[in-house]
Design a protein around this motif. Structure first.
Motif, PDB file in Angstrom:
ATOM      1  N   ILE A  79      -7.356   2.938   2.829  1.00  0.00           N
ATOM      2  CA  ILE A  79      -6.590   1.819   3.382  1.00  0.00           C
ATOM      3  C   ILE A  79      -5.522   1.402   2.381  1.00  0.00           C
ATOM      4  O   ILE A  79      -5.835   1.045   1.266  1.00  0.00           O
ATOM      5  N   PRO A  80      -4.240   1.472   2.774  1.00  0.00           N
ATOM      6  CA  PRO A  80      -3.194   1.061   1.849  1.00  0.00           C
ATOM      7  C   PRO A  80      -3.356  -0.426   1.508  1.00  0.00           C
ATOM      8  O   PRO A  80      -3.744  -1.223   2.359  1.00  0.00           O
ATOM      9  N   ILE A 120      -1.280  -2.666   1.124  1.00  0.00           N
ATOM     10  CA  ILE A 120      -0.427  -3.592   1.857  1.00  0.00           C
ATOM     11  C   ILE A 120      -1.107  -4.088   3.132  1.00  0.00           C
ATOM     12  O   ILE A 120      -0.927  -5.221   3.549  1.00  0.00           O
ATOM     13  N   VAL A 121      -1.918  -3.245   3.739  1.00  0.00           N
ATOM     14  CA  VAL A 121      -2.593  -3.622   4.980  1.00  0.00           C
ATOM     15  C   VAL A 121      -3.579  -4.746   4.707  1.00  0.00           C
ATOM     16  O   VAL A 121      -3.559  -5.797   5.378  1.00  0.00           O
ATOM     17  N   LEU A 130      -1.680  -7.970   3.771  1.00  0.00           N
ATOM     18  CA  LEU A 130      -1.040  -8.692   4.879  1.00  0.00           C
ATOM     19  C   LEU A 130      -2.073  -9.412   5.735  1.00  0.00           C
ATOM     20  O   LEU A 130      -1.867 -10.551   6.142  1.00  0.00           O
ATOM     21  N   VAL A 131      -3.177  -8.744   6.002  1.00  0.00           N
ATOM     22  CA  VAL A 131      -4.219  -9.378   6.816  1.00  0.00           C
ATOM     23  C   VAL A 131      -4.781 -10.593   6.085  1.00  0.00           C
ATOM     24  O   VAL A 131      -4.970 -11.664   6.667  1.00  0.00           O
ATOM     25  N   PHE A 171      -2.560 -13.590   6.121  1.00  0.00           N
ATOM     26  CA  PHE A 171      -2.663 -14.294   7.397  1.00  0.00           C
ATOM     27  C   PHE A 171      -3.828 -15.274   7.370  1.00  0.00           C
ATOM     28  O   PHE A 171      -3.749 -16.388   7.891  1.00  0.00           O
ATOM     29  N   VAL A 172      -4.923 -14.879   6.745  1.00  0.00           N
ATOM     30  CA  VAL A 172      -6.108 -15.742   6.734  1.00  0.00           C
ATOM     31  C   VAL A 172      -6.051 -16.748   5.580  1.00  0.00           C
ATOM     32  O   VAL A 172      -6.279 -17.944   5.782  1.00  0.00           O
ATOM     33  N   VAL A 176       6.052  -8.389  -0.246  1.00  0.00           N
ATOM     34  CA  VAL A 176       5.703  -8.742   1.138  1.00  0.00           C
ATOM     35  C   VAL A 176       5.033 -10.110   1.199  1.00  0.00           C
ATOM     36  O   VAL A 176       4.439 -10.456   2.215  1.00  0.00           O
ATOM     37  N   ASN A 231      -7.874 -18.585  11.985  1.00  0.00           N
ATOM     38  CA  ASN A 231      -7.089 -17.350  12.027  1.00  0.00           C
ATOM     39  C   ASN A 231      -7.984 -16.136  11.876  1.00  0.00           C
ATOM     40  O   ASN A 231      -7.825 -15.140  12.577  1.00  0.00           O
ATOM     41  N   LEU A 280      -8.483 -13.161  14.536  1.00  0.00           N
ATOM     42  CA  LEU A 280      -8.243 -11.791  14.083  1.00  0.00           C
ATOM     43  C   LEU A 280      -9.461 -10.922  14.374  1.00  0.00           C
ATOM     44  O   LEU A 280      -9.349  -9.832  14.936  1.00  0.00           O
ATOM     45  N   ALA A 322       7.015  -0.134   4.853  1.00  0.00           N
ATOM     46  CA  ALA A 322       6.961  -1.558   5.176  1.00  0.00           C
ATOM     47  C   ALA A 322       8.131  -2.303   4.555  1.00  0.00           C
ATOM     48  O   ALA A 322       8.591  -3.305   5.094  1.00  0.00           O
ATOM     49  N   LEU A 373       3.172  -1.503  11.430  1.00  0.00           N
ATOM     50  CA  LEU A 373       2.031  -2.283  10.979  1.00  0.00           C
ATOM     51  C   LEU A 373       2.460  -3.687  10.566  1.00  0.00           C
ATOM     52  O   LEU A 373       1.877  -4.685  11.012  1.00  0.00           O
ATOM     53  N   THR A 374       3.499  -3.767   9.728  1.00  0.00           N
ATOM     54  CA  THR A 374       3.922  -5.096   9.270  1.00  0.00           C
ATOM     55  C   THR A 374       4.460  -5.916  10.440  1.00  0.00           C
ATOM     56  O   THR A 374       4.202  -7.116  10.517  1.00  0.00           O
ATOM     57  N   ILE A 410       1.526  -7.191  12.349  1.00  0.00           N
ATOM     58  CA  ILE A 410       0.799  -8.250  11.647  1.00  0.00           C
ATOM     59  C   ILE A 410       1.620  -9.533  11.656  1.00  0.00           C
ATOM     60  O   ILE A 410       1.091 -10.619  11.843  1.00  0.00           O
ATOM     61  N   GLN A 411       2.940  -9.402  11.472  1.00  0.00           N
ATOM     62  CA  GLN A 411       3.749 -10.604  11.369  1.00  0.00           C
ATOM     63  C   GLN A 411       3.901 -11.345  12.693  1.00  0.00           C
ATOM     64  O   GLN A 411       4.084 -12.561  12.695  1.00  0.00           O
ATOM     65  N   GLN A 423       1.506 -11.798  14.600  1.00  0.00           N
ATOM     66  CA  GLN A 423       0.233 -12.511  14.650  1.00  0.00           C
ATOM     67  C   GLN A 423      -0.340 -12.602  16.051  1.00  0.00           C
ATOM     68  O   GLN A 423      -1.065 -13.528  16.376  1.00  0.00           O
ATOM     69  N   TRP A 454      -3.577  -8.265  17.560  1.00  0.00           N
ATOM     70  CA  TRP A 454      -4.434  -7.758  16.497  1.00  0.00           C
ATOM     71  C   TRP A 454      -5.109  -6.466  16.900  1.00  0.00           C
ATOM     72  O   TRP A 454      -5.529  -5.698  16.043  1.00  0.00           O
ATOM     73  N   VAL A 480      -2.903  -3.916  15.625  1.00  0.00           N
ATOM     74  CA  VAL A 480      -3.055  -3.802  14.173  1.00  0.00           C
ATOM     75  C   VAL A 480      -4.283  -2.963  13.846  1.00  0.00           C
ATOM     76  O   VAL A 480      -4.230  -2.048  13.018  1.00  0.00           O
ATOM     77  N   ILE A 495      -4.306   0.501  11.804  1.00  0.00           N
ATOM     78  CA  ILE A 495      -5.077   0.649  10.567  1.00  0.00           C
ATOM     79  C   ILE A 495      -5.986   1.867  10.668  1.00  0.00           C
ATOM     80  O   ILE A 495      -6.071   2.684   9.746  1.00  0.00           O
TER      81      ILE A 495
END
Lengths: 294, 438
Positions: A145-146, A148-149, A152-153, A156-157, A240, B56, B60, B385, B395-396, B399-400, B402, B405, B408, B412
């Motif tokens: 899993i990169p 960045i993933v 970013l997730v 969000f949280v 990011v 959130n 998600l 990205a 992906l970005t 995610i952005q 929101q 999911w 997303v 992934i």
């Protein structure tokens, strides 16, 4: 005896011919395969280049003229305002510290987790030998899993800031180091472990006292190398939205001309930091692997 | 006498050694602990718990493996629409509706678990929730009037303008202009076909072996086309994006290797006797490596614009430095005997390199290149990205926004599969090169 030499002598020229022709054939076949591989490779490169060029917003050849423009703009503006540069470097120093901190904590946590995972997934050392594949796959996924993933997730949280980046890098580090650690641990001598086991040591004690002293120099060396990589990763994640120098860089870029001196200061800091830690860890690792005792 | 002296001396040494060891074994963990404590406050971890948006996290977690179907009544004209995820692309076609919706004049929505919503004429709504009772609401102009009591449980949020009810079975939102009901189901709906496709709700065997569903096209071709251009999941675009990411890694890695190979001869002591050239090449490698992929990406994106070419070039430039360093080190470790042997046949320098050096280093170098190719597919996701290309961009974006999911989660999974496949492939090729059976 004489028969044998005679018959050998008789068939001599023929066998040399056969050997030669088969050798030439082999060479030819090898050349053919080599040529084919090279051709396929060249074809892939050209086709790939054209595809990438077609799907890019700006073409390669037009862009090539402009490569120098942006650095030149940044440098010339930075040179004009060179008096302000030290002040800017001081201004962005806290961001740099944050970037380094993210990398350092992620390396420490990731190495710790990777250590446990590696010992659990090494044949001969594992606490639960049946679960070795489970831990190996876990590490594979953590590595795959990169960052960045995850970052970013988590942003969000948890909201922006250093913690999401730290967790993201730590997870990746654990997977990457776990694999390398486990390769080292496979070659460890098991005798100390047996000795410890005979005194009734638990599994954790056996690992801590029997295996770790053997592998520690290699582990530290790998962890240092990872630290270097993580500084770069932490700067990128900042871009990011995870804080640190990358975040400042994005802001400075967004301002555009007029604030290029900020960008230049950040570039300089990042460049200097990477070189500095590169050299530092290189020196350290040399000392570790050559076993140089101070 | 001297023997005991020596013994005492040895003991003293051993004691000192042990003391140092003990100090180290306590000082080092203490140092790390102190550092982590500092970080704990520097990163404001205590404040994080307050700032974290657990709602959130819940959205998600539930959205990534489930979908919701929106039932929307526009109060202006009383029209009721059904749409997966509330998107136009996921709308049920005219005359079709989910089987948990019944009735014509009074439309009853069964959310499951005896939760019922009735959409009555004249913009009236009745909601039955077991254990709470029946709620009736009337939308008029811009306000909503209900029979809700003064004190409300925390899962109901009500004002004059807007009433929101969240139950385990679904969500209901009432405003003056519209009434919305969300019903949740596990799974990724419309993953294969959207409602617009004639193949929706047909099984695999039916498509493969059954009668022709769409008279204009053969089943396989039509189904493939509709799947590939599925507007909700965009499988075709996603496949392209993954291809772009791999392309970036491929072009970048191979290009870097091709540029670094000749340059690395200039940086190796054995082949470049001129110190000035050597130092210059090495500093060049150090420089491009030190500038870092992030800065290269930013700089190159200015010149080439967003896209896979920019990403490939960023990887190329950074890795040229890394490869140059690795290659020149490998070249320094080559065996002179083979070069001498070739030289004794009267070979010119270029031939000496070709037949004396290259065969020695190629397996090592190729193994390194393959290893970097694998790790660069991951970097290409990240660089994508930033520059805007490949799966990283999708992906970005996902995610952005929101919102989606489930997309997303899908991306992934694909990225992880892609990286693992690359890992496997490069491992296989490397093993073959070095000549190990594993």
């Amino acid at each position: 005896m004489s028969d044998a030499t005679l018959s050998g002598h008789n068939s001599g020229p023929a066998s040399v011919d056969a050997i030669q022709s088969s050798y030439l054939q082999q060479v030819q076949r090898k050349r053919l395969y080599g040529g084919l591989t090279l051709m396929i490779f060249a074809l892939l490169m050209v086709a790939g280049f054209m595809t990438a060029d077609a799907r890019n917003a700006g073409g390669f050849w037009e862009g090539l003229h402009n490569v120098g423009d942006y650095p030149a703009d940044v440098l010339s503006e930075a040179w004009e305002k060179r008096a302000a540069l030290p002040a800017l470097i001081v201004k962005y120093f806290p961001a740099l510290v944050e970037t380094i901190n993210i990398a350092a904590v992620a390396t420490i946590l990731g190495a710790g987790l990777g250590l446990i995972l590696s010992l659990l997934s090494t044949r001969g050392l594992a606490r639960w030998p049946r679960l070795i594949p489970v831990f190996r796959r876990t590490m594979d996924i953590m590595r795959a899993i990169p960052e960045i993933v995850i970052a970013l997730v988590l942003i969000f949280v948890l909201g922006g800031g250093p913690v999401p980046a730290m967790i993201a890098i730590a997870i990746h580090t654990a997977g990457a180091l776990g694999k390398m650690f486990s390769e080292v641990a496979e070659n460890a001598d098991l005798k100390p472990l047996e000795g410890l086991a005979s005194t009734g040591a638990t599994w954790a004690q056996g690992m801590w006292l029997g295996i770790l002293p053997q592998v520690a120099p290699n582990y530290v060396s790998y962890a240092l190398l990872r630290f270097e990589i993580n500084i770069r990763a932490s700067a990128i994640l900042g871009f990011v939205g995870a804080g640190g120098l990358g975040y400042e860089l994005r802001n400075a870029m967004a301002w555009g001309p007029g604030r290029f001196d900020d960008a230049a200061a950040i570039f300089l800091l990042l460049f200097g930091t990477i070189i500095f830690f590169d050299q530092l860890s290189g020196r350290f690792r040399n000392q570790l692997t050559t076993g140089g005792q101070a | 006498m001297t023997a005991t002296d020596a013994l005492i001396d040895t003991k003293g040494q051993a004691d000192r050694l042990f003391r140092r060891k003990r100090l180290m074994s306590f000082a080092l963990p203490a140092l790390v602990l102190a550092y982590l404590t500092y970080i704990f406050f520097a990163f404001d971890v205590p404040g994080l718990a307050e700032r974290a948006r657990w709602d959130n996290a819940r959205t998600l977690a539930s959205d990534s493996w489930s979908y919701k179907t929106h039932v929307t009544r526009t109060n202006r004209d009383g029209e009721i629409t059904f749409a997966v995820e509330g998107e136009r692309k996921g709308e049920y076609p005219e005359g079709m509706r989910p089987d948990w919706v019944t009735g014509t004049d009074i439309v009853t929505i069964d959310l499951g678990g005896d939760h019922l919503v009735r959409l009555l004429p004249d913009n009236r709504t009745e909601i039955e929730i077991p254990g709470f009772g029946s709620i009736s609401a009337q939308a008029e102009g811009r306000s909503v009037t209900t029979n809700l009591p003064e004190t409300l449980p925390e899962w109901i949020n009500a004002s004059d303008r807007r009433v929101a009810i969240t139950t385990p079975e679904g969500r209901i939102t009432l405003t003056g202009s519209k009434t919305e009901v969300f019903n949740y189901f596990p799974g990724w709906e419309l993953f294969w076909f959207t409602f617009a496709s004639p193949y929706y709700d047909h099984g695999v065997t039916e498509i493969l072996f059954g009668d022709r569903i769409d008279p204009a096209r053969s089943n396989l071709k039509g189904a493939w086309h509709d799947f590939w251009s599925n507007p909700m999941w965009r499988h075709g675009d996603v496949a392209w994006a993954i291809g772009e990411t791999i392309l970036m890694a491929f072009l970048g890695t191979m290009g870097a290797a091709m540029i670094a190979l000749p340059l690395s001869f200039l940086a190796a002591r054995k082949f470049a006797p001129l110190m000035l050239v050597r130092t210059f090449t090495r500093r060049l490698f150090d420089f491009v490596r030190g500038v870092d992929a992030l800065i290269w990406t930013v700089v190159l994106a200015r010149a080439f614009g967003p896209g896979p070419m920019t990403g490939a070039l960023a990887i190329l430039v950074t890795d040229t430095g890394t490869f140059g360093k690795i290659f020149s080190e490998a070249l320094e470790n080559t065996d002179d005997k083979q070069i001498e042997g070739i030289a004794s046949t009267g070979a010119k320098p270029l031939q000496r390199y070709r037949f004396g050096v290259i065969p020695q280093v190629v397996p090592v170098l190729l193994a390194q290149v393959l290893y970097f190719f694998e790790s660069n597919t991951r970097s290409a996701t990240v660089i994508g990205a930033i520059t805007g290309g490949g799966i990283g961009l999708l992906l970005t974006q996902a995610i952005q926004t929101q919102q989606s999911w489930e997309n997303v989660a899908y991306y992934i999974i694909l990225v992880v599969l892609m990286v693992m496949a690359m890992d496997w492939l490069s491992g296989k090729l490397r093993a073959k090169l070095i000549g190990r059976s594993t």
